[in-house]
Design a protein around this motif. Structure first.
Motif, PDB file in Angstrom:
ATOM      1  N   VAL A 191      -5.112  -6.409  -2.714  1.00 17.41           N
ATOM      2  CA  VAL A 191      -4.816  -6.287  -1.281  1.00 17.41           C
ATOM      3  C   VAL A 191      -5.854  -7.044  -0.459  1.00 17.41           C
ATOM      4  O   VAL A 191      -5.525  -7.685   0.548  1.00 17.41           O
ATOM      5  CB  VAL A 191      -4.762  -4.804  -0.864  1.00 17.41           C
ATOM      6  N   PHE A 192      -7.117  -7.003  -0.877  1.00 18.65           N
ATOM      7  CA  PHE A 192      -8.174  -7.747  -0.189  1.00 18.65           C
ATOM      8  C   PHE A 192      -7.859  -9.244  -0.183  1.00 18.65           C
ATOM      9  O   PHE A 192      -7.913  -9.908   0.859  1.00 18.65           O
ATOM     10  CB  PHE A 192      -9.507  -7.482  -0.880  1.00 18.65           C
ATOM     11  N   LEU A 193      -7.507  -9.786  -1.349  1.00 20.09           N
ATOM     12  CA  LEU A 193      -7.210 -11.213  -1.455  1.00 20.09           C
ATOM     13  C   LEU A 193      -5.943 -11.567  -0.691  1.00 20.09           C
ATOM     14  O   LEU A 193      -5.872 -12.627  -0.045  1.00 20.09           O
ATOM     15  CB  LEU A 193      -7.068 -11.607  -2.932  1.00 20.09           C
ATOM     16  N   LEU A 194      -4.942 -10.698  -0.753  1.00 20.67           N
ATOM     17  CA  LEU A 194      -3.697 -10.959  -0.037  1.00 20.67           C
ATOM     18  C   LEU A 194      -3.941 -11.009   1.472  1.00 20.67           C
ATOM     19  O   LEU A 194      -3.402 -11.880   2.170  1.00 20.67           O
ATOM     20  CB  LEU A 194      -2.664  -9.881  -0.365  1.00 20.67           C
ATOM     21  N   THR A 195      -4.762 -10.105   1.980  1.00 23.63           N
ATOM     22  CA  THR A 195      -5.073 -10.078   3.415  1.00 23.63           C
ATOM     23  C   THR A 195      -5.850 -11.326   3.821  1.00 23.63           C
ATOM     24  O   THR A 195      -5.667 -11.856   4.931  1.00 23.63           O
ATOM     25  CB  THR A 195      -5.885  -8.820   3.768  1.00 23.63           C
ATOM     26  N   LEU A 196      -6.709 -11.819   2.948  1.00 20.84           N
ATOM     27  CA  LEU A 196      -7.500 -13.016   3.256  1.00 20.84           C
ATOM     28  C   LEU A 196      -6.650 -14.276   3.344  1.00 20.84           C
ATOM     29  O   LEU A 196      -7.117 -15.300   3.864  1.00 20.84           O
ATOM     30  CB  LEU A 196      -8.585 -13.224   2.198  1.00 20.84           C
ATOM     31  N   CYS A 240       0.825  -1.208   0.000  1.00 24.10           N
ATOM     32  CA  CYS A 240       0.000   0.000   0.000  1.00 24.10           C
ATOM     33  C   CYS A 240       0.859   1.258   0.000  1.00 24.10           C
ATOM     34  O   CYS A 240       0.519   2.251  -0.668  1.00 24.10           O
ATOM     35  CB  CYS A 240      -0.924  -0.002   1.214  1.00 24.10           C
ATOM     36  N   ILE A 241       1.963   1.237   0.728  1.00 21.77           N
ATOM     37  CA  ILE A 241       2.868   2.388   0.745  1.00 21.77           C
ATOM     38  C   ILE A 241       3.462   2.613  -0.643  1.00 21.77           C
ATOM     39  O   ILE A 241       3.540   3.745  -1.142  1.00 21.77           O
ATOM     40  CB  ILE A 241       3.986   2.173   1.783  1.00 21.77           C
ATOM     41  N   GLN A 242       3.882   1.512  -1.286  1.00 21.02           N
ATOM     42  CA  GLN A 242       4.461   1.627  -2.629  1.00 21.02           C
ATOM     43  C   GLN A 242       3.453   2.207  -3.612  1.00 21.02           C
ATOM     44  O   GLN A 242       3.780   3.068  -4.436  1.00 21.02           O
ATOM     45  CB  GLN A 242       4.950   0.251  -3.102  1.00 21.02           C
ATOM     46  N   ARG A 243       2.204   1.749  -3.547  1.00 23.20           N
ATOM     47  CA  ARG A 243       1.195   2.250  -4.473  1.00 23.20           C
ATOM     48  C   ARG A 243       0.862   3.713  -4.206  1.00 23.20           C
ATOM     49  O   ARG A 243       0.570   4.468  -5.131  1.00 23.20           O
ATOM     50  CB  ARG A 243      -0.060   1.387  -4.372  1.00 23.20           C
ATOM     51  N   THR A 244       0.918   4.100  -2.933  1.00 27.78           N
ATOM     52  CA  THR A 244       0.687   5.513  -2.613  1.00 27.78           C
ATOM     53  C   THR A 244       1.783   6.393  -3.189  1.00 27.78           C
ATOM     54  O   THR A 244       1.515   7.428  -3.806  1.00 27.78           O
ATOM     55  CB  THR A 244       0.617   5.708  -1.093  1.00 27.78           C
ATOM     56  N   LEU A 245       3.027   5.975  -2.997  1.00 24.69           N
ATOM     57  CA  LEU A 245       4.152   6.769  -3.477  1.00 24.69           C
ATOM     58  C   LEU A 245       4.206   6.818  -5.004  1.00 24.69           C
ATOM     59  O   LEU A 245       4.595   7.828  -5.590  1.00 24.69           O
ATOM     60  CB  LEU A 245       5.462   6.200  -2.932  1.00 24.69           C
ATOM     61  N   THR A 270      -9.853   4.175 -12.562  1.00 27.03           N
ATOM     62  CA  THR A 270     -10.787   3.251 -11.931  1.00 27.03           C
ATOM     63  C   THR A 270     -10.297   1.818 -11.985  1.00 27.03           C
ATOM     64  O   THR A 270     -10.336   1.100 -10.978  1.00 27.03           O
ATOM     65  CB  THR A 270     -12.171   3.345 -12.610  1.00 27.03           C
ATOM     66  N   THR A 271      -9.804   1.374 -13.140  1.00 25.98           N
ATOM     67  CA  THR A 271      -9.366  -0.013 -13.281  1.00 25.98           C
ATOM     68  C   THR A 271      -8.194  -0.313 -12.358  1.00 25.98           C
ATOM     69  O   THR A 271      -8.189  -1.334 -11.662  1.00 25.98           O
ATOM     70  CB  THR A 271      -8.968  -0.299 -14.743  1.00 25.98           C
ATOM     71  N   SER A 272      -7.196   0.574 -12.319  1.00 26.58           N
ATOM     72  CA  SER A 272      -6.028   0.360 -11.472  1.00 26.58           C
ATOM     73  C   SER A 272      -6.421   0.336 -10.007  1.00 26.58           C
ATOM     74  O   SER A 272      -5.907  -0.479  -9.228  1.00 26.58           O
ATOM     75  CB  SER A 272      -4.990   1.458 -11.720  1.00 26.58           C
ATOM     76  N   ARG A 273      -7.311   1.213  -9.605  1.00 32.47           N
ATOM     77  CA  ARG A 273      -7.730   1.267  -8.207  1.00 32.47           C
ATOM     78  C   ARG A 273      -8.539   0.036  -7.819  1.00 32.47           C
ATOM     79  O   ARG A 273      -8.415  -0.471  -6.710  1.00 32.47           O
ATOM     80  CB  ARG A 273      -8.521   2.557  -7.951  1.00 32.47           C
ATOM     81  N   LEU A 274      -9.364  -0.441  -8.726  1.00 31.92           N
ATOM     82  CA  LEU A 274     -10.130  -1.657  -8.453  1.00 31.92           C
ATOM     83  C   LEU A 274      -9.186  -2.842  -8.310  1.00 31.92           C
ATOM     84  O   LEU A 274      -9.339  -3.665  -7.394  1.00 31.92           O
ATOM     85  CB  LEU A 274     -11.136  -1.913  -9.578  1.00 31.92           C
ATOM     86  N   PHE A 318      -4.911   4.711  -0.795  1.00 32.82           N
ATOM     87  CA  PHE A 318      -5.974   4.599   0.205  1.00 32.82           C
ATOM     88  C   PHE A 318      -6.975   3.518  -0.179  1.00 32.82           C
ATOM     89  O   PHE A 318      -7.401   2.715   0.661  1.00 32.82           O
ATOM     90  CB  PHE A 318      -6.684   5.941   0.358  1.00 32.82           C
ATOM     91  N   ILE A 319      -7.362   3.485  -1.464  1.00 31.32           N
ATOM     92  CA  ILE A 319      -8.320   2.473  -1.916  1.00 31.32           C
ATOM     93  C   ILE A 319      -7.713   1.073  -1.781  1.00 31.32           C
ATOM     94  O   ILE A 319      -8.403   0.114  -1.423  1.00 31.32           O
ATOM     95  CB  ILE A 319      -8.757   2.750  -3.365  1.00 31.32           C
ATOM     96  N   SER A 320      -6.409   0.944  -2.043  1.00 27.96           N
ATOM     97  CA  SER A 320      -5.742  -0.344  -1.826  1.00 27.96           C
ATOM     98  C   SER A 320      -5.822  -0.726  -0.354  1.00 27.96           C
ATOM     99  O   SER A 320      -6.094  -1.883  -0.010  1.00 27.96           O
ATOM    100  CB  SER A 320      -4.283  -0.261  -2.272  1.00 27.96           C
ATOM    101  N   GLY A 321      -5.597   0.254   0.528  1.00 32.30           N
ATOM    102  CA  GLY A 321      -5.695  -0.010   1.959  1.00 32.30           C
ATOM    103  C   GLY A 321      -7.088  -0.424   2.389  1.00 32.30           C
ATOM    104  O   GLY A 321      -7.255  -1.234   3.311  1.00 32.30           O
TER     105      GLY A 321
END
Length: 205
Positions: free
Chosen positions: A116-121, A28-33, A106-110, A41-44
């Motif tokens: 990140v959702f799948l990785l956390t799961l 998430c930090i990498q995507r923010t930077l 939109t596509t990149s954010r989705l 934020f959307i990744s988070g």
């Protein structure tokens, strides 16, 4: 325990689960930077949603679901390790944009949210951690839908607050960085994510 106190305690739990810097935090930090504060934020929020889902399983005492996750932990962790390896390689090899902006992608954010959702799961042990913490609050196994929703929303917003804070800081930093610096961050983040993936896979042996 009143709903307000329960919500605040769940909020703190959400922050506590999101704060440790692991593969999800690095990603998430990498995507923010690299892509700006909104994308980060959307990744988070993907991580926050997964945490809230596990929180719901814990507070409702859904033993069938948690039992299934834990009994298939090997395959879930294997998939997660391979998925993280691919994310690490893609992060390492993808060149940064010429200029970081917060224009809609939109596509990149989705994709960022879902990855990140799948990785956390892929960490079903989170369920046990939630069960232990909610057990201390004496809310685990509650059949009250109001209690369950209070806990889930508290965990979600606590996690979201943390990712929002990181996105603000990361966005401020990224606006002052050049393309060469962003490329170095991509490569460093890719290496760290790959190391995490290898550790996950070694842990299966």
């Amino acid at each position: 325990m009143t709903a307000a106190i329960l919500f605040m305690k769940s909020l703190i739990i959400g922050v506590a689960f999101a704060a440790p810097v692991g593969p999800v935090g690095i990603l998430c930090i990498q995507r923010t930077l690299t892509y700006g504060r909104r994308t980060g934020f959307i990744s988070g929020l993907g991580a926050a949603t997964a945490d809230a889902l596990y929180g719901l399983i814990a507070v409702m005492g859904l033993t069938i679901v948690s039992g299934f996750l834990l009994s298939h932990q090997f395959w879930i962790q294997l998939w997660g390790g391979l998925f993280l390896f691919l994310l690490g390689w893609r992060t390492f090899s993808t060149p940064p944009s010429a200029k970081v902006t917060d224009r809609p992608h939109t596509t990149s954010r989705l994709k960022g949210f879902l990855s990140v959702f799948l990785l956390t799961l892929t960490n079903p042990m989170t369920v046990l951690a939630f069960i232990a913490i909610f057990g201390m609050f004496r809310v685990a196994g509650s059949e009250d839908i109001g209690t369950a929703l209070t806990v889930v929303f508290g965990v979600f917003f606590g996690s979201a607050i943390w990712w929002g804070f990181l996105a603000l800081i990361g966005g401020w930093i990224s606006s002052r960085m050049g393309k060469s610096s962003l490329r170095m961050i991509n490569r460093l983040a890719g290496i760290i994510l790959t190391i995490f993936s290898v550790l996950f896979l070694i842990d299966l042996l």
